[in-house]
Scaffold this motif. Structure first.
Motif, PDB file in Angstrom:
ATOM      1  N   SER A  71     -58.976  -5.778  66.295  1.00 12.99           N
ATOM      2  CA  SER A  71     -57.643  -5.667  66.885  1.00 12.99           C
ATOM      3  C   SER A  71     -56.780  -4.679  66.101  1.00 12.99           C
ATOM      4  O   SER A  71     -57.048  -4.372  64.926  1.00 12.99           O
ATOM      5  N   LEU A  72     -55.727  -4.215  66.758  1.00 11.58           N
ATOM      6  CA  LEU A  72     -54.781  -3.313  66.109  1.00 11.58           C
ATOM      7  C   LEU A  72     -53.996  -4.053  65.027  1.00 11.58           C
ATOM      8  O   LEU A  72     -53.633  -3.462  64.000  1.00 11.58           O
ATOM      9  N   GLN A  73     -53.763  -5.345  65.251  1.00 12.91           N
ATOM     10  CA  GLN A  73     -53.038  -6.139  64.263  1.00 12.91           C
ATOM     11  C   GLN A  73     -53.811  -6.206  62.935  1.00 12.91           C
ATOM     12  O   GLN A  73     -53.218  -6.100  61.857  1.00 12.91           O
ATOM     13  N   ASN A  74     -55.125  -6.392  63.025  1.00 16.96           N
ATOM     14  CA  ASN A  74     -55.939  -6.419  61.811  1.00 16.96           C
ATOM     15  C   ASN A  74     -55.908  -5.067  61.096  1.00 16.96           C
ATOM     16  O   ASN A  74     -55.830  -5.001  59.861  1.00 16.96           O
ATOM     17  N   ALA A  75     -55.988  -3.994  61.866  1.00 18.44           N
ATOM     18  CA  ALA A  75     -55.958  -2.652  61.278  1.00 18.44           C
ATOM     19  C   ALA A  75     -54.639  -2.420  60.554  1.00 18.44           C
ATOM     20  O   ALA A  75     -54.606  -1.845  59.452  1.00 18.44           O
ATOM     21  N   TYR A  76     -53.540  -2.867  61.155  1.00 16.56           N
ATOM     22  CA  TYR A  76     -52.233  -2.654  60.540  1.00 16.56           C
ATOM     23  C   TYR A  76     -52.069  -3.509  59.276  1.00 16.56           C
ATOM     24  O   TYR A  76     -51.487  -3.064  58.277  1.00 16.56           O
ATOM     25  N   ALA A  77     -52.594  -4.721  59.313  1.00 18.53           N
ATOM     26  CA  ALA A  77     -52.512  -5.600  58.131  1.00 18.53           C
ATOM     27  C   ALA A  77     -53.276  -4.980  56.961  1.00 18.53           C
ATOM     28  O   ALA A  77     -52.815  -5.012  55.808  1.00 18.53           O
ATOM     29  N   GLN A  78     -54.434  -4.401  57.228  1.00 20.43           N
ATOM     30  CA  GLN A  78     -55.202  -3.712  56.191  1.00 20.43           C
ATOM     31  C   GLN A  78     -54.424  -2.499  55.662  1.00 20.43           C
ATOM     32  O   GLN A  78     -54.403  -2.237  54.454  1.00 20.43           O
ATOM     33  N   PHE A  79     -53.804  -1.776  56.571  1.00 22.70           N
ATOM     34  CA  PHE A  79     -53.021  -0.600  56.210  1.00 22.70           C
ATOM     35  C   PHE A  79     -51.872  -0.978  55.273  1.00 22.70           C
ATOM     36  O   PHE A  79     -51.643  -0.329  54.248  1.00 22.70           O
ATOM     37  N   ARG A  80     -51.170  -2.048  55.598  1.00 27.32           N
ATOM     38  CA  ARG A  80     -50.049  -2.499  54.768  1.00 27.32           C
ATOM     39  C   ARG A  80     -50.518  -2.970  53.397  1.00 27.32           C
ATOM     40  O   ARG A  80     -49.825  -2.783  52.393  1.00 27.32           O
ATOM     41  N   ALA A  81     -51.707  -3.564  53.335  1.00 24.98           N
ATOM     42  CA  ALA A  81     -52.225  -4.063  52.062  1.00 24.98           C
ATOM     43  C   ALA A  81     -52.514  -2.931  51.083  1.00 24.98           C
ATOM     44  O   ALA A  81     -52.524  -3.150  49.859  1.00 24.98           O
ATOM     45  N   ALA A  82     -52.732  -1.719  51.592  1.00 23.41           N
ATOM     46  CA  ALA A  82     -53.032  -0.581  50.726  1.00 23.41           C
ATOM     47  C   ALA A  82     -51.779   0.090  50.179  1.00 23.41           C
ATOM     48  O   ALA A  82     -51.862   0.898  49.241  1.00 23.41           O
ATOM     49  N   GLN A  83     -50.600  -0.226  50.737  1.00 22.78           N
ATOM     50  CA  GLN A  83     -49.376   0.496  50.376  1.00 22.78           C
ATOM     51  C   GLN A  83     -48.940   0.307  48.919  1.00 22.78           C
ATOM     52  O   GLN A  83     -48.478   1.262  48.289  1.00 22.78           O
ATOM     53  N   PRO A  84     -49.042  -0.885  48.341  1.00 21.02           N
ATOM     54  CA  PRO A  84     -48.588  -1.022  46.948  1.00 21.02           C
ATOM     55  C   PRO A  84     -49.276  -0.055  45.989  1.00 21.02           C
ATOM     56  O   PRO A  84     -48.625   0.543  45.124  1.00 21.02           O
TER      57      PRO A  84
END
Length: 256
Positions: A71-84
């Motif tokens: 899902s797109l939601q999973n992709a976005y959650a992974q994306f946000r986890a990389a930001q820090p």
């Protein structure tokens, strides 16, 4: 007037017309030969000029990309986890305002093909995955700082590349911002070189070089330092810090 007189007059007129036509034709031929002779009194030479430059601007881009097959939601959650990890890295580089640009986040489905075994046979199958990505662009005249940032990116990108996230780093592009002024200078120097060549050739035959009849500007070649390869359509190397810029002109000079 008797028939004999009329016949004689016709013959005289015919001769006169033929003579006039011959004279006119002769004038055209002579004029044509004169034009041809003038046209041949031209010397065609090529002049060139080269300057060595050092790039004064470095541009580097990298892209953070997250993909999920569910899902797109999973992709976005992974994306946000990389930001820090990315934010920590960017703060450590102390990029000035205007040196770092973040492109808008892109998100959506993406089709791709894969080979799968179905019924014992390998078949190409179309699948869909969901992708979230964002590109970063670093641009600075302090080239050594950009080079250092690229060198320090390895560990930061490894930390960020987890859970379906990848960070794709591009090569540094080295540019020269004063190229417009350099072109004018090189064209002048290439034209002077062409004139010197023409004078040397003409003087060896006891002639002198006159005015420019036609001039054609060739393409500019911007190549790595000391490289001699050229392209018909011109070249603009961005991979090297130190470069050579070459201009070529072709000029027809009148020879006296």
């Amino acid at each position: 007037m008797t028939p004999a007189s009329r016949a004689g007059l016709s013959a005289v007129l015919a001769t006169a017309i033929a003579s006039a036509a011959f004279l006119a034709t002769g004038f055209v031929v002579v004029r044509g030969l004169a034009d041809l002779r003038n046209a041949s009194d031209v010397i065609n030479v090529t002049g060139s000029a080269r300057r060595s430059i050092t790039s004064d601007l470095a541009v580097w881009t990298f892209t953070v990309r997250s993909a999920s097959d569910t899902s797109l939601q999973n992709a976005y959650a992974q994306f946000r986890a990389a930001q820090p990890a990315l934010d920590t890295y960017l703060r450590g580089q102390n990029f000035a305002q205007g040196e770092l640009r973040r492109e808008p986040v892109s998100a959506g489905p993406e089709s791709y093909s894969t080979i799968e075994t179905i019924g014992g046979e390998n078949e190409e199958v179309q699948r869909t995955r969901y992708v979230v990505s964002q590109s970063y662009r670093v641009q600075s005249g302090e080239i050594d700082r950009v080079q250092a940032a690229v060198g320090a990116a390895t560990s930061a990108f490894v930390d960020a590349s987890t859970g379906g996230v990848t960070v794709e780093s591009g090569e540094i592009s080295y540019l020269y911002t004063k190229l417009a002024d350099m072109r004018l200078t090189l064209l002048k120097e290439a034209s002077q070189d062409a004139q010197r060549r023409a004078q040397a050739i003409a003087q060896s035959a006891g002639n002198e070089v006159g005015a420019v009849k036609t001039a054609r500007m060739g393409v500019f070649q911007i190549t790595p330092r000391f490289e001699t390869s050229v392209e018909d359509s011109g070249s603009y190397d961005t991979s090297s810090l130190d470069k050579d810029v070459t201009a070529v002109v072709e000029i027809d000079f009148v020879v006296r």
